[in-house]
Motif scaffolding. Structure first.
Motif, mmCIF file in Angstrom:
data_model
loop_
_atom_site.group_PDB
_atom_site.id
_atom_site.type_symbol
_atom_site.label_atom_id
_atom_site.label_comp_id
_atom_site.label_asym_id
_atom_site.label_seq_id
_atom_site.Cartn_x
_atom_site.Cartn_y
_atom_site.Cartn_z
ATOM 1 N N ALA A 127 0.839 -1.158 0.085
ATOM 2 C CA ALA A 127 0.008 0.063 0.201
ATOM 3 C C ALA A 127 0.923 1.377 -0.195
ATOM 4 N N PRO A 128 0.379 2.403 -0.596
ATOM 5 C CA PRO A 128 1.158 3.471 -0.405
ATOM 6 C C PRO A 128 1.608 3.964 0.924
ATOM 7 N N PRO A 129 2.546 4.779 1.167
ATOM 8 C CA PRO A 129 2.858 5.431 2.333
ATOM 9 C C PRO A 129 1.737 6.287 2.977
ATOM 10 N N GLU A 130 1.476 6.351 4.195
ATOM 11 C CA GLU A 130 0.393 7.253 4.769
ATOM 12 C C GLU A 130 0.713 8.562 4.151
ATOM 13 N N GLY A 131 -0.350 9.246 3.838
ATOM 14 C CA GLY A 131 -0.056 10.710 3.205
ATOM 15 C C GLY A 131 0.008 10.797 1.671
ATOM 16 N N PHE A 132 0.489 9.881 1.194
ATOM 17 C CA PHE A 132 0.528 9.522 -0.168
ATOM 18 C C PHE A 132 -0.818 9.555 -1.068
ATOM 19 N N SER A 133 -0.634 10.461 -1.991
ATOM 20 C CA SER A 133 -1.927 10.436 -2.801
ATOM 21 C C SER A 133 -1.562 10.509 -4.313
ATOM 22 N N LEU A 134 -2.314 10.112 -5.116
ATOM 23 C CA LEU A 134 -2.107 10.318 -6.681
ATOM 24 C C LEU A 134 -2.527 11.721 -7.397
ATOM 25 N N PRO A 135 -2.138 12.121 -8.188
ATOM 26 C CA PRO A 135 -2.833 13.369 -8.649
ATOM 27 C C PRO A 135 -4.048 13.184 -9.341
ATOM 28 N N ALA A 136 -5.052 14.114 -9.264
ATOM 29 C CA ALA A 136 -6.281 13.689 -9.603
ATOM 30 C C ALA A 136 -6.394 14.023 -11.073
#
Length: 104
Positions: free
Chosen positions: A95-104
């Protein structure tokens, strides 16, 4: 959380590769891992790829990967492989690290 081992490999000595494979596979299965991808040369679509084989193995979590890698069974597989199979290996959390998000 699942974790993954990503491997690229070049078999420099086919006999060593054939001896290594079943020992490695038994060690992986005995530590809760299973193969998701195990194939010949991948097809690069960007950049370059310099290995002939590509493998992705899923384990239940990173602790199990580390137990497998340090196990007597897999140490034996690495001894069999020696320098006759060139391996690059990565351990990746599932899973991605906490706080990581992909751009919309």
């Amino acid at each position: 959380m699942p974790a993954y081992v990503i491997v690229n490999a070049d078999v420099l000595d086919e006999e060593a590769g054939l001896a290594y494979a079943p020992v490695a596979q038994r060690s992986i299965l005995s530590h809760g891992g299973h193969y998701l991808v195990a194939g010949p040369t991948p097809t690069p679509v960007e950049g370059t790829w310099d290995s002939a084989r590509f493998v992705v193995i899923e384990f239940p979590d990173m602790d199990r990967i580390r137990e497998w890698y340090d196990s007597p069974e897999y140490r034996r597989a690495r001894e069999i492989r020696g320098d006759k199979v060139r391996v690059g290996m990565l351990f990746v959390d599932g899973a991605p690290p906490e706080g990581f998000s992909l751009p919309a």
